[in-house]
Design an enzyme around this catalytic site. Sequence first.
Site, PDB file in Angstrom:
ATOM      1  CB  SER A  27     -19.137 -29.830   0.834  1.00  0.00           C
ATOM      2  OG  SER A  27     -17.777 -30.153   0.886  1.00  0.00           O
ATOM      3  CE1 TYR A  29     -21.188 -35.132   2.599  1.00  0.00           C
ATOM      4  CE2 TYR A  29     -19.107 -34.416   1.636  1.00  0.00           C
ATOM      5  CZ  TYR A  29     -20.182 -34.179   2.465  1.00  0.00           C
ATOM      6  OH  TYR A  29     -20.266 -32.996   3.162  1.00  0.00           O
ATOM      7  CE  LYS A  31     -23.359 -32.223   1.717  1.00  0.00           C
ATOM      8  NZ  LYS A  31     -24.572 -31.975   2.508  1.00  0.00           N
TER       9      LYS A  31
END
Length: 341
Positions: free
Chosen positions: A125, A150, A154
């Site tokens: 991302s 989150y 990544k």
Amino acid sequence: MAAILLAGGAGYIGSHTAVELLNAGYAVIVADNYANSSPEAIRRVEEITGKQVKLYEADIRDDKKLLEIFRENQIDAVIHFAGLKAVGESVAKPVMYYRNNIDTTLSLLEAMQETGVKNIIFSSSATVYGEENSVPYTEEMKRGVCTNPYGWTKAMTEQIFEDAAKADPSLSVVLLRYFNPIGAHPSGRIGEDPRGIPNNLMPYVTQVAVGKRECLTIFGHDYPTKDGTCTRDYIHVVDLAKGHVKAVDYVLRHNGTEIFNLGTGTPYSVKEIVESFERVNAIKLNHVYGNRRLGDLAEFYANADKAERLLGWKTEKTLDDMCRDAWNWQKQNPDGYRKSN
Ligand code: NAD
Ligand code: UD1
């Protein structure tokens, strides 16, 4: 015909990628535990393409089951979509996010080692650029400090893949940094189907339009941007899916790790999204201006040159296409996949 395993392939981006891979002549195998999806999406992928998907209900962290899938199929490359993705939930349940998003990665790498599969693409991302880097983001920038668990999953997963590829020079890894995927397949048969109250802008917009939510709150109108609202690099999910087909072609022919931004390179503001949505769909969207959302950056967008140069990929769809297709999906499926038609 090369066969591609889509881990988490029943989800929003995975299902659109399955369509494009099948259309390009690849065989597609999907493994998903439906934590945030439905097998109905894959049924519709088959309906759209007239081709079959080999579908497994499986938690990618279940090493025994995963190895069975790898042994039963001649897999040429893996695309790793299998992750939890709600930023707010990751702040409330960080352990669950680290457990899921990191363990799926490790299980896939171990199964690949065990069976000699050498090619993998990962759904990363733009969030890994953090607050330190300035726009437009380019792939050689250092990863920044993430603002939530989150984002860290990544960044950490990227690091895991880089280390694995360093240790095994025959490994081929492509890290795809997505910007803001929105829209749906033009057929309106597959699309984004969030559970509960949507966190992201476009599903919120379409749910207001369909009458499931009262009103959209635009988070902040005093940002130093063209119209005071935040800007993002929105990318049509079909363009994004086609980027995966190009990434598969690439990962099969190279070794080492390569990072690609998948974005359009053109930022649009929240206000522009609302205006485009209202205009192309001839709908009035109930909206108000509210406070800024904690953790939001004023703007972020890609420099998308590298993907064009090395993958021969660039986006083709417009913001109007994104708004039209998002609405087409939502109005045909007001309850997502839950009420199939
Ligand atoms: P999604 O939730 O629709 O798809 C993820 C899929 O993975 C779901 O089908 C879910 O059931 C599955 N899954 C999760 N954990 C699993 C597990 N342990 N075993 C098996 N399946 C599992 O999300 P999406 O929007 O399609 O995103 C796909 C990937 O791209 C995710 O990794 C996400 O973090 C990443 N990504 C998404 C965006 C975005 O805006 N949608 C942006 C950047 C990155
Ligand atoms: C968010 C995540 C990012 C993740 C991405 C894709 C945060 C801080 N970032 O990005 O890590 O990779 O989703 O899943 O959560 N907006 C409104 N009203 C709404 C919803 C959103 O005005 O009801 C605005 C936001 O302020 C933002 C834009 O719309 O400016 C896009 O928001 P969103 O779709 O949540 O994506 P990002 O915040 O860019």
